[in-house]
Design an enzyme around this catalytic site. Structure first.
Site, PDB file in Angstrom:
ATOM      1  CG  ASP A  34      47.390 -32.276 -51.924  1.00  0.00           C
ATOM      2  OD1 ASP A  34      46.532 -31.402 -51.734  1.00  0.00           O
ATOM      3  OD2 ASP A  34      48.610 -32.037 -52.021  1.00  0.00           O
ATOM      4  CD  GLU A  86      44.004 -30.034 -54.582  1.00  0.00           C
ATOM      5  OE1 GLU A  86      43.616 -28.940 -54.148  1.00  0.00           O
ATOM      6  OE2 GLU A  86      45.170 -30.426 -54.424  1.00  0.00           O
TER       7      GLU A  86
END
Ligand code: CA
Length: 666
Positions: free
Chosen positions: A349, A378
C-alpha cells in the site's frame, strides 16, 4: 488504498524548502544504534522464555505477564536489563505457554502505556496483549509439505483482489464460515441457483492468485463484539505480525486466528491458487499510541520541521523506512509471513512512502525464501513526504527497483475514464483521445517504436524497463467498481450495454502485456451501490450477491474464457521490453476509439504465429481488412472462446461497437 497521482516534479518543488529542516529534525535518529539479532520480542527455548525489546532511549523497561488476553491485572512484572545495541532483556527459566504479556517503557521520566510490542506474533482479543504460544500447535495437517503455485514471472499470474467479507458474507454464498478465513476452506458451496461459490468458484474462474485485503491485525473492528458485524477494509494496522482476529472464529484464543489463516492458505494452495497479502507498512492506525510509538517514541515515523507527524499516507502519519530499524522491520515482517504462513506475494500500500532501497531489499530477500514470490505496490503517495522524490518507490522509479511491479493508473483511467470523476468516460465507453494511452497499457509502459508517450494521459515516458514491472487493471477495492463506474458514466444505457463495455475493458487488460488484476465479483457484474470509498460501508454495500452468477452467466463465462485465453498463450505474457518492441506491431488507425495491433512471430514461444487484436470502443461499427489465411476467431461482438468461436479466411471484417475482435493463426 488511495490513488493520488503525485507529479514528482511538483512534489519536489513543494518539499525542497522544508526538506532541510525536516532532515535536521529527524537526523537525530540516524545515531541510534540498530539491533540486528533475530530474537526481538519473544523467544521460547529449552532454557525458558526470553523477552527482548529495542528501545535505545528508554530509562527503563518492564514486561507484564497476564493469565488472560484482557481485563485482568498482571500476575507478574519483570524488570528488563539493558542489553546490547539499544535492547532491553528479561528471561524466565520456564516456558510460559498460555500466558499473555505486554511491554511498558519509561522514556523521559514518563511511563508509557502497555504495548504488545512491534513484533507480537500471537495476540488475543483486539491485539491488546501478546500471547506466548507454541507455534507447532498452529500448523494444519500436511503443512510441512504445503507449497504455493510455482510461477516463473509475475505476469504469468492472474490476480483476484478480494476482501474476506465481500467474498463470503452474503447469504447467497452458501458458505458456513461467512466473513472468515475458513470461508476459503469450504468445498462444494453453491449459490441458491446451484452454481459454485467460494473456493470452487475461484477454481472455475481460473485465477492463479487471490490478493487478500489486509489480514494482519488491524484496529477498527471490535473483536470483542463480532455479532455487530462491523466492516472495514483494514488499512489501519495495529499488530503487523499477527492475523486479524475478526476473521477468526475465536479472537480471544491466540492460536485460532493463526491456525485458521494457515488453513485458508493451505486450502488455496491445494486448489493450485497462490495467496498475496496486502501489506500497509506506510502508516499505523494510531500516532502516539501505536506500538511503534510506545516502544521507541519518534524513531519509526517521519516528522515535519515543527515536530508534528508528516502525513504522506493521508492517514495521520507516515513511517520512516530510510531508518535501519524500520527498513529491517518491513523486510523481516514480509519474510516472516512468507516463511510462517507460506504467503506467495505482497502488495504494498502507498509503496512510494517507502524508499527504493528498502523495496529492493524486500524483493531480493523474499526471492531467496521462494523464487515464485512476487511483489507489487502502489507507486504513489497520498500526500507530500519529507523523503526526497528520487528515493521514493514511485511508479516513475520502478526501473530502479528489481523484482517490483507497480499499478498502471495509465491503463486504468484510459480504458474506463478518470477514477475520481464518476461521469468521465474512457476508451471502452466511447471517449476519444485515450488511444495512445491504451497503447501504453498494451505494451506495459515499456519503450516501443510506435507508441508516442508524449500523447500519454498520465505518464509521459516509458517508465517500465520490463512488462514484469506493471500491474494492469481497470478497478480495485478503491473508487467506483467497474460496474458502478459504467453506470455513472453511461446514463440512459441498458445493463446489457454496460456489460458489453465491461467485457471490452477487461479484454484490453487481460490481453495486454504486464500482469492482469481484477476486483472480486466483477466476473458476476457486482457493484458497490455507487459507493466509491466503501472502506467502512456495511455488508449491504460491499458483499457480493452470488445470485448474480446465474443472472449474469454470460458475463462470468466471458471472464472465464478470457482468463483461459491468457493462461494458454504466452504471447500475452512476454518477458522483456525487447520482445514486445519486436513482436507487437500497431496498425495506423485514424478512427477515434479504435486500437488495432498484431502480436507476431510466435511471441513468447506461442503456438499461434499471429494474433490480430482490434478494440472498438466507439458506438459505430469499424470495418477492417485481414490478410488471407486460416484464422481462428477467438473473440468477436462481445463473445469469446479460448479454443475458438469460428474460423475466418481473411478479407473484410466488421468489429462491432464496444467490442474486441481477436483472431489467431498458426
Ligand atoms: Ca484487530
Amino acid at each position: 488504498m488511495y490513488h493520488t497521482l503525485k507529479t514528482p516534479l511538483l512534489a519536489a518543488a513543494l518539499c525542497t524548502a522544508t526538506l532541510l529542516n525536516a532532515q535536521n529534525m529527524d537526523s537525530q535518529y540516524a545515531s541510534w544504534p540498530a539491533y540486528t539479532g533475530n530474537d526481538l520480542e519473544l523467544l521460547v527455548d529449552n532454557s525458558g522464555t526470553h523477552f527482548t525489546l529495542w528501545s535505545p532511549k528508554a530509562d527503563a523497561a518492564e514486561v507484564l505477564i497476564y493469565d488472560t488476553d484482557r481485563n485482568t491485572p498482571p500476575i507478574d512484572t519483570l524488570r528488563m536489563k539493558i542489553g546490547d545495541n539499544g535492547t532491553w532483556r528479561a528471561s524466565v527459566p520456564k516456558k510460559l505457554y498460555g500466558k499473555f504479556y505486554t511491554f511498558v517503557v519509561t522514556v523521559g521520566g514518563k511511563r508509557l502505556a502497555p504495548t504488545p510490542g512491534i513484533w507480537a506474533k500471537a495476540v488475543g482479543t483486539n491485539g491488546e496483549r501478546a500471547a506466548i504460544i507454541d507455534f507447532a500447535t498452529t500448523n494444519p495437517k500436511g503443512w510441512a509439505q504445503d507449497k504455493g503455485p510455482k510461477i516463473d514471472k509475475i505476469n504469468d499470474a492472474v490476480i483476484y483482489e478480494m476482501h474476506h467479507r465481500d467474498f463470503s458474507v452474503h447469504p447467497s454464498s452458501g458458505i458456513v464460515h461467512k466473513g472468515k478465513f475458513l470461508a476459503l476452506t469450504e468445498p462444494a458451496t453453491k449459490s441458491p441457483e446451484g452454481l459454485a461459490t467460494g473456493i470452487d468458484h475461484l477454481k472455475e474462474l481460473g485465477v492463479t492468485h487471490v490478493h487478500i485485503l489486509p489480514s494482519y491485525d488491524y484496529n477498527s473492528v471490535d473483536e470483542s463484539n463480532l455479532p455487530s458485524n462491523q466492516y472495514n477494509w483494514g488499512y489501519d494496522p495495529y499488530n503487523y505480525n499477527a492475523p486479524e482476529g475478526s476473521y477468526s472464529t475465536d479472537p480471544a484464543n491466540p492460536q485460532t486466528r493463526i491456525k485458521e489463516m494457515k488453513e485458508m492458505v493451505k486450502a488455496l494452495h491445494d486448489a493450485g491458487i497462490g495467496v498475496v497479502m496486502d501489506v500497509v507498512y506506510n502508516h499505523t492506525a494510531n500516532n502516539d499510541d501505536s506500538n511503534f510509538s510506545l516502544t521507541a517514541p519518534g524513531y519509526f515515523y517521519r516528522h515535519r520541521p515543527d515536530g508534528s507527524y508528516s502525513d504522506a499516507s493521508g492517514c495521520g502519519n507516515e513511517t520512516a523506512s530510510e531508518r535501519q530499524m524500520m527498513s529491517d522491520f518491513i523486510v523481516n515482517s514480509v519474510k516472516y509471513w512468507a516463511g510462517e504462513y507460506h504467503i506467495d506475494g505482497f502488495r504494498f500500500d502507498l509503496m512510494a512512502i517507502h524508499d527504493i532501497e528498502t523495496m529492493n531489499r524486500v524483493a531480493a530477500e523474499l526471492k531467496i525464501i521462494n523464487p515464485s514470490i512476487f511483489v507489487y505496490g502502489e507507486g504513489w503517495t497520498a500526500g507530500d513526504s519529507p523523503l526526497p522524490v528520487d528515493k521514493r518507490a514511485l511508479k516513475e522509479n520502478v526501473d530502479k527497483m528489481t523484482g517490483i511491479a507497480v499499478f498502471s493508473d495509465d491503463i486504468r483511467d484510459a480504458v474506463k475514464g478518470h477514477y475520481s470523476n464518476a461521469s468521465d468516460r474512457g476508451f471502452a465507453t466511447g471517449k476519444p483521445g485515450n488511444e495512445e494511452t491504451v497503447k501504453i497499457g498494451i505494451v506495459a509502459s515499456t519503450a516501443h517504436p510506435q507508441v508516442d508517450y508524449s500523447k500519454g494521459n498520465n505518464s509521459k515516458f516509458p517508465y517500465a524497463g520490463a512488462p514484469t514491472e506493471i500491474i494492469n487493471y481497470v478497478s480495485c477495492h478503491d473508487d467506483l467498481s467497474l460496474t458502478d463506474k459504467l453506470a455513472a458514466s453511461m446514463p440512459g444505457s441498458t445493463e446489457a450495454e454496460r456489460q458489453r463495455a465491461a467485457r471490452l475493458a477487461q479484454t484490453i487488460v487481460f490481453t495486454s502485456q504486464g500482469t492482469p488484476f481484477m476486483f472480486a465479483g466483477e466476473e458476476v457484474f457486482r457493484g458497490k451501490k455507487g459507493v466509491h470509498n466503501s472502506y467502512k460501508s456495511p455488508d449491504s454495500v460491499n458483499a457480493i450477491d452470488w445470485s448474480l452468477k446465474a443472472k449474469n452467466k454470460e458475463q462470468f463465462n466471458y471472464y472465464k474464457e478470457l482468463i483461459e485465453l491468457r493462461k494458454a498463450h504466452p504471447a500475452f505474457r512476454m518477458a522483456t521490453a525487447k520482445e514486445i518492441a519486436e513482436n507487437i506491431v500497431f496498425d495506423n488507425v485514424k478512427t477515434p476509439n479504435v486500437v488495432s495491433y498484431t502480436i507476431r512471430n510466435n511471441a513468447g514461444g506461442d503456438n499461434w504465429r499471429d494474433i490480430k487484436i482490434v478494440f472498438n470502443g466507439s458506438d459505430k461499427p469499424y470495418e477492417t481488412k485481414i490478410a488471407r489465411g486460416n484464422w481462428t476467431v477467438v473473440a468477436r461482438d462481445g463473445k469469446i472462446k479460448a479454443s475458438g468461436l469460428d474460423t475466418f479466411t481473411g478479407g473484410k471484417i466488421t468489429v462491432e461497437p464496444a467490442s474486441a475482435l481477436i483472431l489467431a493463426r498458426e
